[in-house]
Design an enzyme around this catalytic site. Structure first.
Site, PDB file in Angstrom:
ATOM      1  N   VAL A  64       0.809  -1.222   0.000  1.00 15.88           N
ATOM      2  CA  VAL A  64       0.000   0.000   0.000  1.00 15.88           C
ATOM      3  C   VAL A  64       0.841   1.270   0.000  1.00 15.88           C
ATOM      4  O   VAL A  64       0.307   2.362  -0.233  1.00 15.88           O
ATOM      5  CB  VAL A  64      -0.975   0.024   1.193  1.00 15.88           C
ATOM      6  CG1 VAL A  64      -2.036  -1.058   1.052  1.00 15.88           C
ATOM      7  CG2 VAL A  64      -0.227  -0.104   2.524  1.00 15.88           C
ATOM      8  N   TYR A 156       1.028   5.959  16.002  1.00 16.55           N
ATOM      9  CA  TYR A 156      -0.244   5.367  15.608  1.00 16.55           C
ATOM     10  C   TYR A 156      -1.377   6.391  15.735  1.00 16.55           C
ATOM     11  O   TYR A 156      -2.174   6.566  14.809  1.00 16.55           O
ATOM     12  CB  TYR A 156      -0.524   4.148  16.482  1.00 16.55           C
ATOM     13  CG  TYR A 156      -1.790   3.413  16.121  1.00 16.55           C
ATOM     14  CD1 TYR A 156      -1.833   2.551  15.029  1.00 16.55           C
ATOM     15  CD2 TYR A 156      -2.947   3.571  16.880  1.00 16.55           C
ATOM     16  CE1 TYR A 156      -2.996   1.864  14.694  1.00 16.55           C
ATOM     17  CE2 TYR A 156      -4.113   2.891  16.564  1.00 16.55           C
ATOM     18  CZ  TYR A 156      -4.129   2.040  15.468  1.00 16.55           C
ATOM     19  OH  TYR A 156      -5.291   1.373  15.144  1.00 16.55           O
ATOM     20  N   SER A 159      -1.116   9.083  13.027  1.00 12.02           N
ATOM     21  CA  SER A 159      -1.454   8.581  11.692  1.00 12.02           C
ATOM     22  C   SER A 159      -2.956   8.424  11.534  1.00 12.02           C
ATOM     23  O   SER A 159      -3.524   8.750  10.483  1.00 12.02           O
ATOM     24  CB  SER A 159      -0.743   7.258  11.422  1.00 12.02           C
ATOM     25  OG  SER A 159      -1.226   6.215  12.252  1.00 12.02           O
ATOM     26  N   LYS A 160      -3.630   7.959  12.580  1.00 11.91           N
ATOM     27  CA  LYS A 160      -5.074   7.750  12.492  1.00 11.91           C
ATOM     28  C   LYS A 160      -5.843   9.069  12.548  1.00 11.91           C
ATOM     29  O   LYS A 160      -6.921   9.194  11.952  1.00 11.91           O
ATOM     30  CB  LYS A 160      -5.531   6.805  13.608  1.00 11.91           C
ATOM     31  CG  LYS A 160      -5.004   5.376  13.445  1.00 11.91           C
ATOM     32  CD  LYS A 160      -5.436   4.768  12.112  1.00 11.91           C
ATOM     33  CE  LYS A 160      -5.050   3.316  11.986  1.00 11.91           C
ATOM     34  NZ  LYS A 160      -5.529   2.706  10.726  1.00 11.91           N
TER      35      LYS A 160
END
Length: 250
Positions: A64, A156, A159-160
């Site tokens: 991805v 994390y 990024s979210k």
């Protein structure tokens, strides 16, 4: 948990799923197939799909973070099926579990590349086709940590949160062309990702979930299926909570 499903809801629809080998992605693939979708199931390595009782499925490898692979994937989808109606992005990486001063820069970069940059690449690749069709449905896996932030999970969480902003911005660009884009923000779900957290960390996170239990992948699949369906026609740019009551914000 046995959830009802609607046969033929996705008849003649082609849906791309990333992270299809994971706990949430594989559950979504099965739900979409049960409801008649032609599914293009992708993961870093082509996912192993055991059930063949339902709709057509193509299993392909996809990095991805590689824009050329995204371009080739969309080309393959159009060559084989002539259209691309939906995309569900379920891929992701947990990233480092450490206080910010102990996070290595390369680990920060890797987490954002897998969780956020990849979503930009996916949208960049599929949006022109969906705009041209004047139809499209996209759902992207974010996280409750993208809304609240989780201590010792800075990469994390960041990024979210970026995924949420990306969804809101691109949804405004595509709404007039019949393309709906939304994010899903789960809390704890019964997937292999939990194995990467310590038992103490899991217990701490679960204590913040008012429902008092871990979510089931079938519950994620049910929401994702609605977001990818024609029924979702006037909901776009939203973050749908799937946290067992943990998030109570606006």
């Amino acid at each position: 948990m046995n959830e009802p499903f609607w046969a033929n809801r996705f008849q003649d629809r082609v849906v791309l799923v990333t992270g299809a080998a994971g706990g949430l992605g594989s559950a979504a693939v099965e739900r979409l197939r049960k409801e008649g979708a032609t599914v293009i199931a992708t993961d870093l390595h082509a996912p192993v799909l055991t059930s063949t009782a339902y709709g057509e499925v193509t299993s392909l490898g996809l990095d991805v973070t590689n824009p050329e692979q995204w371009k080739d994937l969309v080309g393959t989808a159009l060559e084989r099926h002539g259209r691309l109606d939906g995309m569900l992005m379920c891929h992701g990486a947990q990233g480092p579990e450490a206080d910010v001063e102990d996070v290595a820069y390369q680990d920060w970069q890797r987490t954002l590349r897998i969780n956020l940059d990849s979503c930009f690449l996916g949208l960049h690749a599929v949006i022109p086709t969906m705009k041209n069709q004047a139809h499209g449905r996209i759902a992207i896996l974010s996280s409750i940590s993208g809304r609240e932030g989780n201590a010792s999970m800075t990469a994390y969480s960041t990024s979210k949160a970026g995924v949420i902003a990306l969804v809101k911005a691109v949804a405004k660009e595509t709404a007039a062309q019949g393309v709906c884009i939304n994010a899903i923000a789960p809390s704890m779900f019964q997937t292999p990702l939990l194995e990467h957290l310590s038992p103490e960390r899991n217990a701490q996170l679960l204590s913040r979930v008012p429902a008092g239990r871990i979510g089931e992948p079938s519950e994620f699949a049910a929401l994702a299926a609605w977001l990818l369906s024609d029924e979702c026609s006037y909901t776009t740019g939203q973050v749908l909570d799937l946290s067992g009551g943990r998030y109570a914000g606006s």
